[in-house]
Each structure stands twice: as structure tokens, then as C-alpha cells.
Design an enzyme around this catalytic site. Sequence first.
Site, mmCIF file in Angstrom:
data_model
loop_
_atom_site.group_PDB
_atom_site.id
_atom_site.type_symbol
_atom_site.label_atom_id
_atom_site.label_comp_id
_atom_site.label_asym_id
_atom_site.label_seq_id
_atom_site.Cartn_x
_atom_site.Cartn_y
_atom_site.Cartn_z
ATOM 1 N N ILE A 132 0.890 -1.160 -0.055
ATOM 2 C CA ILE A 132 -0.110 0.015 0.145
ATOM 3 C C ILE A 132 0.816 1.265 -0.105
ATOM 4 O O ILE A 132 1.606 1.619 1.001
ATOM 5 C CB ILE A 132 -0.968 0.161 1.223
ATOM 6 C CG1 ILE A 132 -1.718 -1.224 1.107
ATOM 7 C CG2 ILE A 132 -1.944 1.286 1.035
ATOM 8 C CD1 ILE A 132 -2.637 -1.343 2.214
ATOM 9 N N PRO A 133 1.224 1.633 -1.265
ATOM 10 C CA PRO A 133 2.469 2.676 -1.315
ATOM 11 C C PRO A 133 2.225 4.075 -0.829
ATOM 12 O O PRO A 133 2.387 4.969 -1.491
ATOM 13 C CB PRO A 133 2.644 2.589 -2.815
ATOM 14 C CG PRO A 133 1.195 2.219 -3.366
ATOM 15 C CD PRO A 133 0.513 1.560 -2.592
ATOM 16 N N CYS A 134 2.093 4.262 0.446
ATOM 17 C CA CYS A 134 2.021 5.678 1.017
ATOM 18 C C CYS A 134 3.226 6.219 0.662
ATOM 19 O O CYS A 134 3.197 7.652 0.958
ATOM 20 C CB CYS A 134 1.632 5.485 2.666
ATOM 21 S SG CYS A 134 2.436 4.291 3.711
ATOM 22 N N HIS A 135 4.443 5.700 0.378
ATOM 23 C CA HIS A 135 5.548 6.360 0.122
ATOM 24 C C HIS A 135 5.714 7.230 -1.264
ATOM 25 O O HIS A 135 6.372 7.972 -1.367
ATOM 26 C CB HIS A 135 6.751 5.450 0.163
ATOM 27 C CG HIS A 135 6.731 4.423 -1.011
ATOM 28 N ND1 HIS A 135 6.025 3.194 -1.015
ATOM 29 C CD2 HIS A 135 7.328 4.471 -2.489
ATOM 30 C CE1 HIS A 135 6.115 2.819 -2.082
ATOM 31 N NE2 HIS A 135 6.950 3.261 -2.911
ATOM 32 N N ARG A 136 4.692 6.818 -1.962
ATOM 33 C CA ARG A 136 4.355 7.655 -3.249
ATOM 34 C C ARG A 136 3.645 9.140 -3.007
ATOM 35 O O ARG A 136 3.508 9.597 -3.960
ATOM 36 C CB ARG A 136 3.678 6.848 -4.279
ATOM 37 C CG ARG A 136 4.766 5.607 -4.471
ATOM 38 C CD ARG A 136 3.834 4.812 -5.493
ATOM 39 N NE ARG A 136 4.772 3.502 -5.739
ATOM 40 C CZ ARG A 136 4.379 2.268 -6.141
ATOM 41 N NH1 ARG A 136 3.021 2.157 -6.384
ATOM 42 N NH2 ARG A 136 4.880 1.354 -6.338
#
Length: 172
Positions: free
Chosen positions: A134-138
Site C-alpha cells: 500500500i504505497p504511501c511512500h508515493r
Amino acid sequence: MTERIRYTWGHSSLGDFIAAASDVGLVAFEFASRGTQAVDVLRAHFPEAVIEHDEAGLVETVSRLAEVVDHPDRDLDIPLDIRGTAYQKQVWASLREIPAGTTTNYGAVAANMGTRDARDVTEAIASNTIAILIPCHRVVKKDGSLSGYRWGSKRKRELLAREQRSGAFQLV
């Protein structure tokens, strides 16, 4: 019947992590120091579940997660069992639509969801328990600069750099 959540520890190029899975899929993938604190957090997230250490049963999952850390642009099709409120799940589903190598900002995520309040989006992103998949780093600030990351800004910067090196990076 009582739910069973199995967990184990893994090591990656960005540090140790805990991985936990239900019978459906991964419920947690968090960078954490080995020890009881991360397991206590897991127990707090799933107070009704039996929490069991299962290194042998999760060995393949841990190996695939370590690969995801090195190659955050790859979809390794790891089954997920996403837990949260309806709103959190909606935010997280929106994040999963952000292509690898692409960043967006909190306001844009909020606008795509039909709201102008990025604070609620920020709170939902901060409660994500499944790193990278779940790419919250993006998600970055409106001006394109990095903002906080649950597992540290150094990790966020490195994950984005790895995606950039993979050849597909753009700011939207």
C-alpha cells in the site's frame, strides 16, 4: 471461531520488519526492530485474535517482502487482508492505483476521493500497516518535497529512489 494471525520477522536492505498474515492474506508488513514492542502493537491491532509466531509458515512471504523492499516497483501479487475503517480502505485503495515511479500529493488524493480535506487522507495514510504494497511512500507534499513517513523519511526517500532507478518516475 477465534481468528489466528501468524507473524514472523524478516530482514531487508532497509532494515528489519515484522510480517503478519491471516488465513486470507497479509495484514501487516512494518519496518520494526525485533522485540516485543512490535508484537504488542500487533496484539493491540487484533485483540480478539490468537497471535502466533510462525517463522516456517511465513518463510516464502518474508522472502517476497524482502524482494519488494529492493524492488518497490514490482507487483509480486502477495495476497492482502486489508483491515481498517471504510474510509481508510478507500484511501488505501486509491494509493494502490498510483503507478510505481509516480508520486502524488495529499491534496490530490483527497480531491480524487471527492473531498478537499487532505488532513483526513493524511491520517488514513499514517495508519497504514502494510508498507510498500500500500504505497504511501508515493505521496508527497504539494510542492513535491518529501513529508513524513511512518517508517522514516530515509526509507521513503530510498524507496522513491529505487523506483526512479527502475526507469519509471514522474511527478503528477
